[in-house]
Design an enzyme around this catalytic site. Structure first.
Site, PDB file in Angstrom:
ATOM      1  N   HIS A  36       0.670  -1.199   0.063  1.00 44.48           N
ATOM      2  CA  HIS A  36       0.018   0.102  -0.029  1.00 44.48           C
ATOM      3  C   HIS A  36       0.919   1.410   0.159  1.00 44.48           C
ATOM      4  CE1 HIS A  36      -3.719   2.445   0.813  1.00 44.48           C
ATOM      5  NE2 HIS A  36      -2.837   2.813   2.015  1.00 44.48           N
ATOM      6  N   SER A  83      -8.244   5.143  -2.910  1.00 51.20           N
ATOM      7  CA  SER A  83      -9.333   4.455  -2.777  1.00 51.20           C
ATOM      8  C   SER A  83      -9.264   4.006  -1.270  1.00 51.20           C
ATOM      9  CB  SER A  83      -9.049   3.211  -3.520  1.00 51.20           C
ATOM     10  OG  SER A  83      -8.281   2.291  -3.215  1.00 51.20           O
ATOM     11  N   HIS A  84     -10.385   3.537  -0.777  1.00 49.39           N
ATOM     12  CA  HIS A  84     -10.571   2.745   0.432  1.00 49.39           C
ATOM     13  C   HIS A  84     -11.575   1.642   0.480  1.00 49.39           C
ATOM     14  CE1 HIS A  84      -9.637   5.236   4.457  1.00 49.39           C
ATOM     15  NE2 HIS A  84      -8.541   4.736   3.822  1.00 49.39           N
ATOM     16  N   HIS A  86     -10.663  -2.001   0.856  1.00 45.67           N
ATOM     17  CA  HIS A  86     -10.710  -3.056   2.059  1.00 45.67           C
ATOM     18  C   HIS A  86     -11.495  -2.453   3.205  1.00 45.67           C
ATOM     19  CE1 HIS A  86      -8.363  -5.457  -0.323  1.00 45.67           C
ATOM     20  NE2 HIS A  86      -7.729  -6.203   0.759  1.00 45.67           N
ATOM     21  N   ASP A 106      -4.631  15.300   1.268  1.00 48.58           N
ATOM     22  CA  ASP A 106      -3.571  15.206   0.164  1.00 48.58           C
ATOM     23  C   ASP A 106      -3.608  16.453  -0.610  1.00 48.58           C
ATOM     24  OD1 ASP A 106      -2.464  12.661   0.618  1.00 48.58           O
ATOM     25  OD2 ASP A 106      -4.151  11.465  -0.302  1.00 48.58           O
ATOM     26  N   GLN A 226     -10.280   2.864  10.025  1.00 47.68           N
ATOM     27  CA  GLN A 226     -10.178   4.271  10.739  1.00 47.68           C
ATOM     28  C   GLN A 226     -11.767   5.090  10.743  1.00 47.68           C
ATOM     29  OE1 GLN A 226      -8.923   3.569   7.690  1.00 47.68           O
ATOM     30  NE2 GLN A 226      -6.928   3.986   7.819  1.00 47.68           N
ATOM     31  N   GLN A 296      -7.582   9.487  11.980  1.00 48.02           N
ATOM     32  CA  GLN A 296      -7.871  10.346  10.622  1.00 48.02           C
ATOM     33  C   GLN A 296      -7.682  11.724  11.382  1.00 48.02           C
ATOM     34  OE1 GLN A 296      -8.752   9.271   7.093  1.00 48.02           O
ATOM     35  NE2 GLN A 296      -7.336   8.057   8.318  1.00 48.02           N
TER      36      GLN A 296
END
EC number: 6.3.5.3
Length: 709
Positions: A36, A83-84, A86, A106, A226, A296
């Site tokens: 990752h 992407s998220h 999983h 970001d 998260q 986060q």
């Protein structure tokens, strides 16, 4: 220890260090060397995306948190996709919401103000209740975060396939704007800077980077997901932009937490972090957990000592935690200390240089024996046009505040591309495209095809592509057939972006998208492209008696099409002829600028039939002659449902002008029909097909399914 490293990697670490790492060091290495974060199975190929372009301010070679391009007048656009997947499979609301939060951070890590979001969602069959639950919560999570933080979701994709039953894909892209001389790096270039952390650290997201670097097991802990806090995210956004001039570098805390952020921000220098100085959400946290937590709404800043007080005071105004936790050092070692004792002491160059892997590949292309397509036309029309991929996505868009900040010019779903206004008065079009069915047939042609489709989609509003980011989503790279398609897709994407001279300035790779039986998803590379409207913006308008003109040549290419998927028709995947995509796009842009067309749509998913159907949903009818379609086949089904590249339909009062303009560009075009007032009627070769039920399904399908799920 729950480490996801291969034995060969663990042996390599021992060899480089000359010792056995302690348990905390293993956890740090596991995060930093995760697929990752390290791109260890892909980085060697991603280098082929690099294009030297005078517009690129921050590109793929810079390997920063987001890319940036010059758009003139002293302004730059910053773009990123993430992407998220999983996390969203386990906790769809928080998985999707934190995906939005991460992409926003970001963008602001470049000192840029986020102005637009796009969401690209892929879930399984909606006849399965779990998929309805996943989609409801994914959309709710995106809406909750985007609406709360004040960044509009202006477009995206929503598609469905059994391949995603256990592995939903949740991609989010973001666009930001910044004065180009104010762009901030994510890395430092000198020692002595203080490391300032904003935000509380908790126990959520432990091992998230490692979690995202393996297949879903069915036994994954919710603790790897998260928790989203959009109101804290709004504080981070506002304060980061306020203090950007006072900091030297900005780094989002994403995958791998402080372990990764501290290592990457050093840029080969070193850092010392005192764990006891880190503000905690949970008392008495294990110091090792603090290092790899992925809580986060946290940011890391490298700050001159003289500016530290002012930076933290800005956060204190919002009662938001801010603390000096360490500093950048000349000694190239990453140290995490707890009450004076080193828990981690690892050379920076070891952490930043994981082993690179080239896995075996296996050519999975099949020689397909073409068969004569013999389907009842009415059945083909009804079955294809009612597929969930082609229905209105209004159910999703209605949950987004897409007009917040008043920069949205074209509403979601109103055109093939989203359009937002920029501070310099220019208009920016944005589009995301993927084609997993085509990729399952031919990764190389698919790679070219998704770039070409994004380029065409921008052209439909009068824009020319200028920058792109990619997201490559595949199964286990150690499986030869998966890795082959991955490599081929990269080859196709690289060829197409070089052809169009569109630099890829960043992206993401997501491997291990498999279920617990080891079944991978269909290969799903994604392109997000942006470009400036060249002169005039086209807002689609349908009127009675307009002529329907088909621009581009139709070929007997059903492979990877929606029709072939539904009816299991063996056929070759389309060959993407980039020159035709370029020239047909130029025809459309010129026609828009000359005021010759009122409506433009590229021909892609669902073929010409789906493009014509997009006229019917405006409340009109359409009559066409398939004999007027310029193609290499007389088969009506192939003419209407082929997904050959390089094509558009446009509506115009001056059809001959379009035909001549196309001819001057070296592209074929033909007048194939006309718009009429016969609502819901598609007339093909003098036979009327009443599509009222299909039009109703278009508007109501998702609301009915999601309401009953």
């Amino acid at each position: 220890m729950g480490i996801n490293l291969l034995p060969i990697e663990m042996d390599e670490i021992r060899k480089r260090l000359g010792r056995e790492p302690n348990e905390t060091e293993w956890r740090v290495i596991d995060a930093v060397w995760s697929e990752h974060c390290s791109y260890k199975s892909s980085k060697i190929f991603l280098k082929s995306f690099s294009i030297d372009s005078p517009n690129v301010i921050m590109g793929i070679k810079d390997w920063q948190d987001a890319g940036a391009v010059d758009i003139g007048d002293g302004w730059a656009v910053v773009i990123k996709v993430e992407s998220h997947n999983h996390p969203s499979a386990i906790d769809p609301f928080n998985g999707a919401a934190t995906g939005v939060g991460g992409i926003i951070r970001d963008i602001i890590s470049k000192g840029a103000k986020p102005i637009a979001l796009m969401d690209m969602i892929r879930v399984g069959n909606l006849k399965i209740k779990k998929n309805v639950w996943l989609l409801k919560n994914i959309i709710a999570g995106i809406a909750a975060y985007g609406n709360s933080i004040g960044v509009p979701v202006v477009g995206g994709e929503l598609s469905f396939d059994d391949t995603y039953n256990d592995n939903p894909l949740v991609d989010v892209a973001a666009i930001g704007i910044v004065r180009k001389d104010k762009i901030k790096p994510s890395i430092v270039d000198k020692a002595g800077l203080k490391l300032v952390l904003a935000g509380l650290t908790g126990v959520d997201g432990l091992g998230g980077a490692s979690f995202a670097s393996r297949k879903l097991s069915g036994e994954d802990e919710i603790g790897a997901v998260q928790i989203a806090d959009p109101f804290a995210g709004k504080i981070i956004l506002d304060v980061t932009l306020e203090i950007a001039d006072k900091v030297e570098a900005i780094k989002d805390l994403g995958g791998g937490g402080l372990a990764v952020a501290v290592t990457e921000i050093t840029n080969g220098l070193g850092a010392t972090v005192d764990i006891e100085k880190i503000p905690l959400r949970v008392k008495n946290m294990n110091p090792s957990d603090v290092i790899i937590s992925e809580t986060q709404e946290r940011m890391l800043y490298a700050v001159e000592e003289k500016n530290v007080k002012e930076v933290c005071e800005a956060f204190e105004e919002y009662e938001y935690p801010c603390s000096v936790i360490g500093e950048i050092t000349n000694e190239p070692v990453i140290k995490f200390r707890y009450i004076g004792k080193d828990l981690v002491s690892l050379p920076t160059n070891v952490l930043l240089n994981p082993p690179r892997f080239l896995w075996p590949i296996k050519n999975t292309k099949k020689n397909v024996e073409e068969k004569i397509v013999d389907l009842p036309l009415e059945s083909a029309i009804y079955t294809v046009l009612t597929h969930p991929d082609l229905v209105s996505k209004g159910w999703a868009y209605s949950q987004f505040d897409y007009e917040v900040n008043t920069s949205t010019v074209v509403k979601p779903g109103d055109a093939d591309s989203a359009v937002v206004s920029l501070p310099n008065g220019k208009l920016l079009a944005i589009k995301a495209d993927a084609n997993p069915d085509m990729c399952a047939e031919d990764g190389y042609e698919c790679g070219k095809g998704i770039v070409a489709e994004a380029y065409r989609n921008l052209a439909t509003v009068g824009a020319r592509g200028m920058v792109a980011v990619d997201h490559l989503q595949f199964g286990d790279p150690k499986k030869a057939e998966v890795y082959y398609t991955f490599v081929e897709a990269i080859r196709g994407i690289g060829e197409a972006t070089r052809f169009f001279n569109i630099p890829i300035v960043g992206g993401k790779v997501s491997f291990y998208n498999e279920n617990n039986q080891g079944r991978p998803i269909k290969p799903t590379p994604l392109i997000v492209m942006a470009g400036l409207v060249q002169d005039k913006l086209l807002k689609n308008r349908v009127e009675d008696n307009l002529y329907v003109v088909s621009v581009g040549y139709t070929r007997k290419e059903l492979g990877g099409s929606l029709l072939s998927k539904i009816f299991k028709i063996p056929s070759q995947a389309p060959k993407v002829r980039l020159q035709e995509d370029l020239l047909s796009s130029e025809v459309v842009i010129d026609s828009i600028n000359e005021g010759k067309i009122t409506f433009a749509k590229d021909v892609s998913r669902g073929g010409l039939a789906a493009s014509l159907f997009s006229i019917l949903v405006h409340g009109y009818g359409v009559e066409i002659s398939t004999k007027s379609i310029l193609s290499d086949t007389d088969n009506v089904i192939e003419n209407l449902f082929s997904e050959s590249s390089g094509r558009f339909i446009v509506l115009t009062n001056e059809p001959e002008w379009i035909v001549e303009k196309s001819k001057s560009k070296g592209i074929v075009a033909s007048i194939i029909g006309r718009v009429n007032k016969k609502t819901n009627i598609l007339t093909i070769d003098n036979i009327d097909y009443n599509l009222k039920n299909i039009v109703d399904n278009y508007f109501n399908f998702l609301e009915e399914v999601m309401g009953n799920g």
